[in-house]
Design an enzyme around this catalytic site. Structure first.
Site, PDB file in Angstrom:
ATOM      1  N   ARG A  95       0.849  -1.205   0.000  1.00 23.51           N
ATOM      2  CA  ARG A  95       0.000   0.000   0.000  1.00 23.51           C
ATOM      3  C   ARG A  95       0.878   1.246   0.000  1.00 23.51           C
ATOM      4  NH1 ARG A  95      -4.295   0.043  -1.973  1.00 23.51           N
ATOM      5  NH2 ARG A  95      -5.106  -1.630  -0.639  1.00 23.51           N
ATOM      6  N   ARG A 118       3.038  -6.600  -9.902  1.00 16.73           N
ATOM      7  CA  ARG A 118       3.427  -5.958  -8.636  1.00 16.73           C
ATOM      8  C   ARG A 118       3.658  -6.954  -7.495  1.00 16.73           C
ATOM      9  NH1 ARG A 118      -2.058  -3.131  -6.152  1.00 16.73           N
ATOM     10  NH2 ARG A 118      -3.523  -4.786  -6.693  1.00 16.73           N
ATOM     11  N   HIS A 173       0.883   3.322 -10.598  1.00 15.82           N
ATOM     12  CA  HIS A 173      -0.223   3.658  -9.681  1.00 15.82           C
ATOM     13  C   HIS A 173       0.313   4.439  -8.466  1.00 15.82           C
ATOM     14  CE1 HIS A 173      -3.482   2.941  -6.835  1.00 15.82           C
ATOM     15  NE2 HIS A 173      -4.167   2.228  -7.682  1.00 15.82           N
ATOM     16  N   ASP A 201     -12.680   8.236  -7.524  1.00 15.66           N
ATOM     17  CA  ASP A 201     -12.032   7.144  -8.263  1.00 15.66           C
ATOM     18  C   ASP A 201     -12.381   7.338  -9.737  1.00 15.66           C
ATOM     19  OD1 ASP A 201     -11.813   3.547  -7.623  1.00 15.66           O
ATOM     20  OD2 ASP A 201     -10.815   4.861  -9.087  1.00 15.66           O
ATOM     21  N   GLU A 253      -2.274   8.573 -11.209  1.00 16.85           N
ATOM     22  CA  GLU A 253      -1.662   7.409 -11.865  1.00 16.85           C
ATOM     23  C   GLU A 253      -1.559   7.647 -13.375  1.00 16.85           C
ATOM     24  OE1 GLU A 253      -4.304   4.198 -10.654  1.00 16.85           O
ATOM     25  OE2 GLU A 253      -4.716   5.349  -8.830  1.00 16.85           O
TER      26      GLU A 253
HETATM   27  O1  TA6 Z   1      -6.582   3.166  -9.229  1.00 12.76           O
HETATM   28  C1  TA6 Z   1      -7.694   3.221  -8.353  1.00 12.76           C
HETATM   29  C2  TA6 Z   1      -8.070   1.799  -7.964  1.00 12.76           C
HETATM   30  O2  TA6 Z   1      -8.412   1.044  -9.099  1.00 12.76           O
HETATM   31  C3  TA6 Z   1      -9.203   1.857  -6.945  1.00 12.76           C
HETATM   32  O3  TA6 Z   1     -10.434   1.421  -7.499  1.00 12.76           O
HETATM   33  C4  TA6 Z   1      -8.702   0.964  -5.814  1.00 12.76           C
HETATM   34  O4  TA6 Z   1      -9.055  -0.383  -6.050  1.00 12.76           O
HETATM   35  C5  TA6 Z   1      -7.201   1.209  -5.917  1.00 12.76           C
HETATM   36  O5  TA6 Z   1      -6.952   1.150  -7.313  1.00 12.76           O
HETATM   37  C6  TA6 Z   1      -6.323   0.309  -5.099  1.00 12.76           C
HETATM   38  O6  TA6 Z   1      -6.351  -0.992  -5.590  1.00 12.76           O
HETATM   39  P1  TA6 Z   1      -5.518  -2.138  -4.790  1.00 12.76           P
HETATM   40  O7  TA6 Z   1      -5.741  -3.396  -5.581  1.00 12.76           O
HETATM   41  O8  TA6 Z   1      -4.071  -1.710  -4.788  1.00 12.76           O
HETATM   42  O9  TA6 Z   1      -6.085  -2.146  -3.409  1.00 12.76           O
END
Ligand code: TA6
Length: 300
Positions: A74, A100, A169, A213, A272
Protein backbone atom coordinates in the site's frame (compact mmCIF):
# COMPACT_ATOMS: atom_id res chain seq x y z
CA UNK A 1 13.67 -15.05 -3.84
CA UNK A 2 16.78 -12.88 -4.38
CA UNK A 3 20.46 -13.60 -3.72
CA UNK A 4 22.11 -10.58 -2.13
CA UNK A 5 25.53 -11.85 -3.26
CA UNK A 6 24.41 -11.81 -6.89
CA UNK A 7 22.84 -8.39 -6.40
CA UNK A 8 26.09 -6.97 -5.02
CA UNK A 9 27.45 -6.66 -8.58
CA UNK A 10 24.88 -3.86 -9.12
CA UNK A 11 25.67 -2.00 -5.91
CA UNK A 12 27.30 1.44 -6.19
CA UNK A 13 29.38 2.40 -3.16
CA UNK A 14 27.94 5.36 -1.35
CA UNK A 15 24.67 5.52 -3.33
CA UNK A 16 23.09 2.13 -4.15
CA UNK A 17 22.97 -0.85 -1.79
CA UNK A 18 20.80 -3.94 -1.36
CA UNK A 19 19.24 -5.42 1.77
CA UNK A 20 16.76 -8.14 2.69
CA UNK A 21 13.94 -7.88 5.22
CA UNK A 22 13.23 -10.58 7.82
CA UNK A 23 10.16 -11.50 5.73
CA UNK A 24 12.49 -12.23 2.79
CA UNK A 25 11.89 -9.21 0.55
CA UNK A 26 14.95 -7.66 -1.14
CA UNK A 27 15.20 -3.88 -1.42
CA UNK A 28 17.49 -1.51 -3.29
CA UNK A 29 18.20 1.65 -1.30
CA UNK A 30 19.38 4.72 -3.21
CA UNK A 31 20.89 7.71 -1.41
CA UNK A 32 22.75 10.37 -3.38
CA UNK A 33 23.26 14.12 -2.78
CA UNK A 34 20.03 14.95 -4.65
CA UNK A 35 17.56 12.38 -3.38
CA UNK A 36 16.74 9.09 -1.69
CA UNK A 37 14.50 6.21 -2.75
CA UNK A 38 13.83 2.58 -1.94
CA UNK A 39 12.70 -0.11 -4.38
CA UNK A 40 11.30 -3.51 -3.43
CA UNK A 41 12.54 -6.05 -5.99
CA UNK A 42 9.20 -7.79 -5.70
CA UNK A 43 7.11 -5.86 -8.18
CA UNK A 44 9.96 -3.41 -8.95
CA UNK A 45 7.93 -1.46 -6.44
CA UNK A 46 9.38 1.94 -5.53
CA UNK A 47 8.22 2.43 -1.97
CA UNK A 48 9.45 5.93 -1.29
CA UNK A 49 11.15 8.91 -2.91
CA UNK A 50 12.34 12.13 -1.26
CA UNK A 51 14.33 14.86 -2.99
CA UNK A 52 16.90 16.23 -0.49
CA UNK A 53 15.31 19.65 -1.10
CA UNK A 54 12.02 18.42 0.42
CA UNK A 55 11.39 17.84 4.16
CA UNK A 56 8.55 15.40 3.32
CA UNK A 57 8.66 12.45 0.89
CA UNK A 58 7.04 13.05 -2.50
CA UNK A 59 5.93 9.41 -2.75
CA UNK A 60 3.81 8.15 0.17
CA UNK A 61 3.97 4.74 1.88
CA UNK A 62 1.35 3.55 4.34
CA UNK A 63 2.61 3.05 7.89
CA UNK A 64 0.46 -0.09 7.84
CA UNK A 65 1.76 -1.43 4.52
CA UNK A 66 2.22 -5.19 4.44
CA UNK A 67 5.77 -5.94 3.23
CA UNK A 68 5.27 -9.65 2.60
CA UNK A 69 6.14 -12.03 -0.26
CA UNK A 70 3.30 -12.21 -2.76
CA UNK A 71 1.36 -9.33 -1.23
CA UNK A 72 0.77 -5.93 -2.84
CA UNK A 73 2.23 -2.94 -1.00
CA UNK A 74 0.00 0.00 0.00
CA UNK A 75 1.73 3.08 -1.28
CA UNK A 76 4.75 3.86 -3.40
CA UNK A 77 4.41 3.13 -7.12
CA UNK A 78 2.64 -0.18 -7.76
CA UNK A 79 3.18 -1.41 -11.33
CA UNK A 80 -0.24 -2.35 -12.71
CA UNK A 81 0.39 -4.73 -15.66
CA UNK A 82 -0.63 -6.40 -17.99
CA UNK A 83 -4.09 -5.16 -17.10
CA UNK A 84 -5.35 -2.20 -15.07
CA UNK A 85 -8.22 -2.70 -12.62
CA UNK A 86 -10.33 -5.85 -12.74
CA UNK A 87 -9.27 -8.44 -15.35
CA UNK A 88 -11.48 -7.87 -18.39
CA UNK A 89 -12.89 -11.42 -18.48
CA UNK A 90 -11.73 -13.47 -15.50
CA UNK A 91 -12.69 -12.23 -12.02
CA UNK A 92 -10.47 -14.91 -10.43
CA UNK A 93 -7.36 -13.04 -11.57
CA UNK A 94 -5.86 -10.29 -9.36
CA UNK A 95 -6.88 -6.68 -9.78
CA UNK A 96 -4.19 -4.62 -11.51
CA UNK A 97 -2.43 -7.70 -12.88
CA UNK A 98 0.39 -9.78 -11.37
CA UNK A 99 3.51 -7.66 -12.05
CA UNK A 100 3.43 -5.96 -8.64
CA UNK A 101 3.49 -9.20 -6.61
CA UNK A 102 6.15 -11.29 -8.38
CA UNK A 103 9.96 -11.12 -8.33
CA UNK A 104 11.83 -8.87 -10.73
CA UNK A 105 15.56 -9.14 -11.45
CA UNK A 106 18.05 -6.28 -11.48
CA UNK A 107 19.62 -6.10 -14.94
CA UNK A 108 21.47 -2.78 -14.81
CA UNK A 109 22.52 0.07 -12.54
CA UNK A 110 24.66 3.17 -12.83
CA UNK A 111 25.20 6.78 -11.88
CA UNK A 112 25.84 9.96 -13.84
CA UNK A 113 25.39 13.68 -13.31
CA UNK A 114 24.05 13.28 -9.79
CA UNK A 115 21.41 10.69 -10.81
CA UNK A 116 21.43 7.04 -9.72
CA UNK A 117 19.56 4.61 -11.94
CA UNK A 118 18.53 0.98 -11.66
CA UNK A 119 16.75 -1.20 -14.22
CA UNK A 120 14.66 -4.24 -13.32
CA UNK A 121 13.04 -6.92 -15.48
CA UNK A 122 10.00 -9.01 -14.55
CA UNK A 123 10.92 -12.66 -13.98
CA UNK A 124 8.29 -14.87 -15.71
CA UNK A 125 7.21 -17.91 -13.68
CA UNK A 126 4.77 -20.77 -14.16
CA UNK A 127 2.26 -18.71 -12.16
CA UNK A 128 2.63 -15.65 -14.39
CA UNK A 129 2.50 -17.74 -17.57
CA UNK A 130 -0.72 -19.34 -16.36
CA UNK A 131 -2.25 -15.84 -16.27
CA UNK A 132 -0.44 -14.43 -19.28
CA UNK A 133 0.96 -17.07 -21.69
CA UNK A 134 2.75 -14.56 -23.89
CA UNK A 135 6.40 -13.63 -24.47
CA UNK A 136 6.45 -9.95 -23.48
CA UNK A 137 9.64 -8.85 -21.70
CA UNK A 138 8.85 -6.06 -19.21
CA UNK A 139 11.44 -3.68 -17.76
CA UNK A 140 11.30 -0.70 -15.41
CA UNK A 141 14.11 1.87 -15.35
CA UNK A 142 14.15 4.11 -12.26
CA UNK A 143 16.32 7.23 -12.11
CA UNK A 144 16.66 9.07 -8.80
CA UNK A 145 17.94 12.61 -8.37
CA UNK A 146 16.12 15.81 -7.47
CA UNK A 147 13.42 14.40 -9.76
CA UNK A 148 12.19 10.82 -10.09
CA UNK A 149 12.03 9.34 -13.60
CA UNK A 150 10.41 5.96 -14.28
CA UNK A 151 10.12 4.21 -17.66
CA UNK A 152 8.00 1.04 -17.99
CA UNK A 153 8.74 -0.77 -21.26
CA UNK A 154 6.82 -3.69 -22.73
CA UNK A 155 8.12 -5.58 -25.79
CA UNK A 156 5.76 -7.91 -27.64
CA UNK A 157 8.12 -10.73 -28.63
CA UNK A 158 5.20 -13.02 -29.47
CA UNK A 159 3.75 -13.77 -32.89
CA UNK A 160 0.36 -12.23 -32.18
CA UNK A 161 -1.18 -8.87 -31.32
CA UNK A 162 -1.73 -8.50 -27.57
CA UNK A 163 -4.08 -6.36 -25.47
CA UNK A 164 -2.39 -4.29 -22.75
CA UNK A 165 -3.59 -1.91 -20.07
CA UNK A 166 -1.18 -0.56 -17.45
CA UNK A 167 -0.47 2.11 -14.86
CA UNK A 168 2.20 3.48 -12.60
CA UNK A 169 -0.22 3.66 -9.68
CA UNK A 170 1.59 6.35 -7.71
CA UNK A 171 0.66 7.46 -4.19
CA UNK A 172 1.76 11.07 -3.65
CA UNK A 173 2.29 12.49 -0.17
CA UNK A 174 0.19 15.55 0.66
CA UNK A 175 -0.53 17.56 3.81
CA UNK A 176 -4.29 16.92 3.68
CA UNK A 177 -6.11 15.54 0.63
CA UNK A 178 -9.13 17.70 1.53
CA UNK A 179 -7.03 20.83 1.01
CA UNK A 180 -5.17 20.06 -2.23
CA UNK A 181 -6.12 20.89 -5.80
CA UNK A 182 -5.15 18.77 -8.80
CA UNK A 183 -4.56 20.86 -11.91
CA UNK A 184 -4.18 19.75 -15.53
CA UNK A 185 -7.40 17.84 -16.19
CA UNK A 186 -9.78 20.74 -16.90
CA UNK A 187 -12.19 19.81 -19.74
CA UNK A 188 -11.15 16.15 -19.77
CA UNK A 189 -13.64 13.28 -19.93
CA UNK A 190 -13.49 10.79 -17.09
CA UNK A 191 -15.11 7.52 -16.12
CA UNK A 192 -16.41 7.75 -12.56
CA UNK A 193 -15.89 4.40 -10.83
CA UNK A 194 -17.97 5.55 -7.85
CA UNK A 195 -20.93 6.02 -10.25
CA UNK A 196 -20.77 2.75 -12.26
CA UNK A 197 -18.18 4.27 -14.62
CA UNK A 198 -20.52 7.05 -15.73
CA UNK A 199 -18.86 9.42 -18.22
CA UNK A 200 -18.48 12.96 -16.99
CA UNK A 201 -16.46 16.08 -17.84
CA UNK A 202 -13.99 17.78 -15.53
CA UNK A 203 -14.57 21.47 -14.84
CA UNK A 204 -11.56 23.26 -13.43
CA UNK A 205 -9.29 21.80 -10.76
CA UNK A 206 -10.03 18.43 -9.13
CA UNK A 207 -10.84 18.85 -5.44
CA UNK A 208 -11.54 16.11 -2.90
CA UNK A 209 -14.33 15.82 -0.33
CA UNK A 210 -15.00 12.07 -0.37
CA UNK A 211 -14.08 8.82 -2.13
CA UNK A 212 -12.89 9.74 -5.61
CA UNK A 213 -12.03 7.14 -8.26
CA UNK A 214 -11.80 8.42 -11.83
CA UNK A 215 -10.14 7.35 -15.07
CA UNK A 216 -9.50 10.47 -17.17
CA UNK A 217 -9.18 9.37 -20.79
CA UNK A 218 -7.49 10.89 -23.83
CA UNK A 219 -5.18 13.11 -21.80
CA UNK A 220 -1.42 13.49 -22.17
CA UNK A 221 -1.28 16.54 -19.91
CA UNK A 222 1.10 17.25 -17.11
CA UNK A 223 -0.72 17.36 -13.78
CA UNK A 224 0.17 19.44 -10.75
CA UNK A 225 -0.77 18.77 -7.13
CA UNK A 226 -1.10 22.14 -5.41
CA UNK A 227 -0.53 21.55 -1.69
CA UNK A 228 -1.08 24.61 0.53
CA UNK A 229 -0.33 22.70 3.73
CA UNK A 230 3.09 21.38 2.68
CA UNK A 231 3.58 24.63 0.75
CA UNK A 232 4.63 22.85 -2.44
CA UNK A 233 3.63 21.77 -5.92
CA UNK A 234 4.27 18.25 -7.20
CA UNK A 235 4.59 18.10 -10.98
CA UNK A 236 3.55 14.86 -12.72
CA UNK A 237 4.81 14.82 -16.31
CA UNK A 238 4.30 11.80 -18.56
CA UNK A 239 4.88 10.35 -22.03
CA UNK A 240 3.34 7.25 -23.60
CA UNK A 241 0.28 7.51 -21.35
CA UNK A 242 -3.17 8.60 -22.53
CA UNK A 243 -5.03 8.08 -19.23
CA UNK A 244 -4.69 9.65 -15.80
CA UNK A 245 -6.32 7.85 -12.87
CA UNK A 246 -7.18 9.87 -9.75
CA UNK A 247 -8.03 8.11 -6.49
CA UNK A 248 -8.56 8.72 -2.84
CA UNK A 249 -10.37 6.03 -0.84
CA UNK A 250 -11.42 8.52 1.83
CA UNK A 251 -12.03 7.36 5.37
CA UNK A 252 -14.48 4.43 5.16
CA UNK A 253 -12.93 2.67 2.16
CA UNK A 254 -9.44 3.10 3.61
CA UNK A 255 -10.57 1.60 6.93
CA UNK A 256 -12.04 -1.39 5.07
CA UNK A 257 -8.78 -2.05 3.20
CA UNK A 258 -6.80 -2.93 6.31
CA UNK A 259 -3.42 -1.47 5.28
CA UNK A 260 -4.08 2.18 6.01
CA UNK A 261 -3.62 3.70 9.45
CA UNK A 262 -6.61 5.60 10.86
CA UNK A 263 -5.64 8.91 9.21
CA UNK A 264 -3.09 7.74 6.64
CA UNK A 265 -5.56 8.14 3.77
CA UNK A 266 -5.59 11.90 4.42
CA UNK A 267 -1.87 12.23 3.62
CA UNK A 268 -2.03 10.67 0.15
CA UNK A 269 -3.61 11.07 -3.23
CA UNK A 270 -3.11 8.74 -6.19
CA UNK A 271 -2.40 10.32 -9.57
CA UNK A 272 -1.66 7.41 -11.87
CA UNK A 273 -0.18 7.65 -15.35
CA UNK A 274 -1.89 4.87 -17.26
CA UNK A 275 -3.24 3.42 -20.47
CA UNK A 276 -6.66 2.13 -19.42
CA UNK A 277 -10.33 2.01 -20.47
CA UNK A 278 -10.72 3.77 -23.84
CA UNK A 279 -6.90 4.08 -23.99
CA UNK A 280 -6.07 0.39 -23.56
CA UNK A 281 -3.40 -0.67 -26.04
CA UNK A 282 -2.93 -3.43 -28.60
CA UNK A 283 0.74 -4.29 -29.10
CA UNK A 284 1.55 -5.68 -32.51
CA UNK A 285 4.16 -8.45 -32.86
CA UNK A 286 7.61 -6.95 -32.38
CA UNK A 287 6.22 -3.65 -31.04
CA UNK A 288 7.78 -1.97 -28.01
CA UNK A 289 5.83 0.50 -25.84
CA UNK A 290 7.16 2.72 -23.05
CA UNK A 291 5.12 4.57 -20.43
CA UNK A 292 7.30 7.13 -18.65
CA UNK A 293 6.85 9.68 -15.90
CA UNK A 294 8.85 12.43 -14.23
CA UNK A 295 7.96 13.57 -10.71
CA UNK A 296 9.34 16.80 -9.21
CA UNK A 297 8.49 19.06 -6.29
CA UNK A 298 8.88 22.81 -5.90
CA UNK A 299 8.06 25.31 -3.16
CA UNK A 300 4.92 27.43 -3.60
O1 TA6 B 1 -6.58 3.17 -9.23
C1 TA6 B 1 -7.69 3.22 -8.35
C2 TA6 B 1 -8.07 1.80 -7.96
O2 TA6 B 1 -8.41 1.04 -9.10
C3 TA6 B 1 -9.20 1.86 -6.95
O3 TA6 B 1 -10.43 1.42 -7.50
C4 TA6 B 1 -8.70 0.96 -5.81
O4 TA6 B 1 -9.06 -0.38 -6.05
C5 TA6 B 1 -7.20 1.21 -5.92
O5 TA6 B 1 -6.95 1.15 -7.31
C6 TA6 B 1 -6.32 0.31 -5.10
O6 TA6 B 1 -6.35 -0.99 -5.59
P1 TA6 B 1 -5.52 -2.14 -4.79
O7 TA6 B 1 -5.74 -3.40 -5.58
O8 TA6 B 1 -4.07 -1.71 -4.79
O9 TA6 B 1 -6.09 -2.15 -3.41
Amino acid sequence: MHDLDLLSRYAIPGQLRFRATPAGLAFADIDNPAGTASVCLQGAHLTTFRPKSQPEPVVWLSDAARLLPGKSIRGGVPVCWPWFGAHPSDSRLPAHGFARTVPWDVIDSGASAGVTHITLQLRPTAATRAQWPHDTPLTLRISVGDTLDMALTTRNASAGALPLSEALHTYFQVGDVAQVELLGLDGCTYLDKTEAFARRQQHGAVRFSGETDRVYVGTHSECVIHDPLLQRRIRIAKQGSASTVVWTPWEDKAAAMGDFTAHGWRQMVCVESANAADDSLVLQPGQTHTLQVRYSAEAL
